[in-house]
Design an enzyme around this catalytic site. Structure first.
Site, PDB file in Angstrom:
ATOM      1  N   THR A   5      40.252  32.848  46.924  1.00 34.61           N
ATOM      2  CA  THR A   5      40.366  31.424  47.257  1.00 34.61           C
ATOM      3  C   THR A   5      39.392  30.645  46.372  1.00 34.61           C
ATOM      4  OG1 THR A   5      38.659  31.569  48.945  1.00 34.61           O
ATOM      5  CG2 THR A   5      40.926  31.940  49.676  1.00 34.61           C
TER       6      THR A   5
ATOM      7  N   GLU B 249      35.318  51.987  45.673  1.00 31.54           N
ATOM      8  CA  GLU B 249      36.145  50.935  45.052  1.00 31.54           C
ATOM      9  C   GLU B 249      37.410  51.544  44.466  1.00 31.54           C
ATOM     10  OE1 GLU B 249      34.214  48.095  42.452  1.00 31.54           O
ATOM     11  OE2 GLU B 249      32.260  48.548  43.308  1.00 31.54           O
TER      12      GLU B 249
ATOM     13  N   HIS C  19      35.085  43.215  45.236  1.00 34.51           N
ATOM     14  CA  HIS C  19      33.681  42.791  45.196  1.00 34.51           C
ATOM     15  C   HIS C  19      32.821  43.918  45.750  1.00 34.51           C
ATOM     16  CE1 HIS C  19      30.322  40.067  45.052  1.00 34.51           C
ATOM     17  NE2 HIS C  19      29.990  40.478  46.268  1.00 34.51           N
TER      18      HIS C  19
ATOM     19  N   LEU D  84      33.802  31.220  45.816  1.00 36.30           N
ATOM     20  CA  LEU D  84      33.471  32.461  45.111  1.00 36.30           C
ATOM     21  C   LEU D  84      33.272  33.613  46.101  1.00 36.30           C
ATOM     22  CD1 LEU D  84      32.654  33.666  42.315  1.00 36.30           C
ATOM     23  CD2 LEU D  84      30.291  33.214  42.989  1.00 36.30           C
ATOM     24  N   ASP D  85      33.917  34.739  45.805  1.00 36.12           N
ATOM     25  CA  ASP D  85      33.777  35.947  46.619  1.00 36.12           C
ATOM     26  C   ASP D  85      34.046  35.682  48.096  1.00 36.12           C
ATOM     27  OD1 ASP D  85      33.184  37.424  44.354  1.00 36.12           O
ATOM     28  OD2 ASP D  85      31.057  36.947  44.492  1.00 36.12           O
TER      29      ASP D  85
ATOM     30  N   GLY E 109      35.891  48.700  33.034  1.00 40.52           N
ATOM     31  CA  GLY E 109      37.291  48.974  33.356  1.00 40.52           C
ATOM     32  C   GLY E 109      37.551  50.193  34.219  1.00 40.52           C
ATOM     33  N   SER E 110      36.550  50.613  35.010  1.00 39.27           N
ATOM     34  CA  SER E 110      36.807  51.815  35.822  1.00 39.27           C
ATOM     35  C   SER E 110      37.757  51.520  36.987  1.00 39.27           C
ATOM     36  CB  SER E 110      35.503  52.434  36.315  1.00 39.27           C
ATOM     37  OG  SER E 110      34.909  51.646  37.314  1.00 39.27           O
TER      38      SER E 110
ATOM     39  N   ARG F 158      34.370  35.941  35.029  1.00 41.21           N
ATOM     40  CA  ARG F 158      34.385  34.490  34.892  1.00 41.21           C
ATOM     41  C   ARG F 158      34.712  33.871  36.246  1.00 41.21           C
ATOM     42  NH1 ARG F 158      31.556  33.226  31.023  1.00 41.21           N
ATOM     43  NH2 ARG F 158      32.416  31.128  30.984  1.00 41.21           N
TER      44      ARG F 158
ATOM     45  N   ASN G 250      40.941  40.361  44.251  1.00 42.90           N
ATOM     46  CA  ASN G 250      39.662  40.698  43.618  1.00 42.90           C
ATOM     47  C   ASN G 250      39.007  41.839  44.369  1.00 42.90           C
ATOM     48  OD1 ASN G 250      37.367  40.273  41.890  1.00 42.90           O
ATOM     49  ND2 ASN G 250      36.328  39.277  43.610  1.00 42.90           N
TER      50      ASN G 250
HETATM   51  C1  GRF Z   1      32.828  46.596  40.069  1.00 46.28           C
HETATM   52  O1  GRF Z   1      31.704  46.984  40.801  1.00 46.28           O
HETATM   53  C2  GRF Z   1      33.566  45.492  40.765  1.00 46.28           C
HETATM   54  O2  GRF Z   1      33.488  45.572  42.165  1.00 46.28           O
HETATM   55  C3  GRF Z   1      32.833  44.269  40.288  1.00 46.28           C
HETATM   56  O3  GRF Z   1      32.519  44.533  38.948  1.00 46.28           O
HETATM   57  C4  GRF Z   1      32.450  45.940  38.744  1.00 46.28           C
HETATM   58  C5  GRF Z   1      33.428  46.253  37.663  1.00 46.28           C
HETATM   59  O4  GRF Z   1      33.401  47.600  37.282  1.00 46.28           O
HETATM   60  N1  GRF Z   1      33.624  43.079  40.518  1.00 46.28           N
HETATM   61  P1  GRF Z   1      34.594  48.203  36.417  1.00 46.28           P
HETATM   62  O5  GRF Z   1      34.723  47.334  35.183  1.00 46.28           O
HETATM   63  O6  GRF Z   1      35.827  48.190  37.249  1.00 46.28           O
HETATM   64  O7  GRF Z   1      34.154  49.593  36.056  1.00 46.28           O
END
Ligand code: GRF
Length: 213
Positions: free
Chosen positions: A137, A170, A105, A140-141, A12-13, A87, A103
């Site tokens: 979409t 991110e 990634h 995936l990714d 959950g960061s 998921r 999303n």
């Molecule tokens: C992140 O690297 C995100 O890009 C990917 O999963 C990881 C989740 O990390 N989809 P967090 O739970 O947000 O810390």
């Protein structure tokens, strides 16, 4: 105020970065498919409503997604934010939230879709890696890209060091992308391109290693 539902599965960061960004929105709920997700505790410390929709409690993907969609809709979410939600979503689910499902990634898409992106980037010997926020979409990714951040891959990197460098970015780009959406500054042009009203182009190129002289 627009209402966000943030979907998580673990740490959950990214969710926390979004909560800390003080966006002009209400975080209506943080929803996890994993009852033990650490992000749920973090969300509660911010006073956010949490909910668990455990995928293991449903006989198939379709019924899990029905329950997930009901939870999202019950919280009146305008925008659904996938933040480490692990998921794979079906075309039906994606269609239901088309244009309001985003999303993050951990790679510079379209490179390295799927899992273990940092390991694969190291194995491929790329010198620049990064992360991408995109609309979701059916594939995936894949989907219209809103913002990307690039980081250098350094000679002493292992998976963990590279992942940490990407994760720091991110946490910058996800709140920014959501802010643009909330401000109504995004337009889809064509199938795959996103235009962002008033967004500044970057000042310079990232070369890795640096060009000498
Ligand atoms: C992140 O690297 C995100 O890009 C990917 O999963 C990881 C989740 O990390 N989809 P967090 O739970 O947000 O810390």
């Amino acid at each position: 105020m627009k209402r966000l539902a943030i979907l998580i599965s673990g740490r959950g960061s990214n969710m926390e970065a979004i909560l800390r960004a003080r966006l002009p929105a209400t975080v209506a709920a943080v929803i996890s498919n994993e009852p033990g997700a650490r992000g749920l505790e973090i969300a509660r410390t911010y006073g956010i409503v949490t909910e668990v929709v455990p995928h293991r409690g449903y006989p198939d993907r379709g019924s899990f997604e029905q329950a997930l969609a009901h939870a999202i809709d019950r919280h009146g979410a305008d925008l659904v934010v996938l933040a480490g939600f692990m998921r794979v979503l079906t075309a039906d689910f994606v269609a239901r939230y088309r244009g309001r499902l985003v999303n993050i990634h951990p790679s510079l898409l379209p490179a390295f879709p799927g899992l273990h992106t940092h390991r694969r980037a190291l194995e491929a010997g790329v010198r620049i890696h990064g992360c991408t926020v995109h609309f979701v979409t059916e594939s995936l990714d894949h989907g219209p890209i809103i913002i990307q951040a690039a980081v250098p891959v350094l000679p002493e990197d292992d998976e963990a060091r590279l992942a940490a460098r990407v994760l720091a970015q991110e946490h910058r780009i996800y709140p920014q992308a959501i802010r643009w959406i909330l401000e109504g500054r995004l337009r889809l042009s064509g199938e795959d391109r996103v235009e962002i009203e008033g967004a500044r182009p970057p000042a310079q190129a990232l070369c890795s290693p640096e060009v000498e002289g």
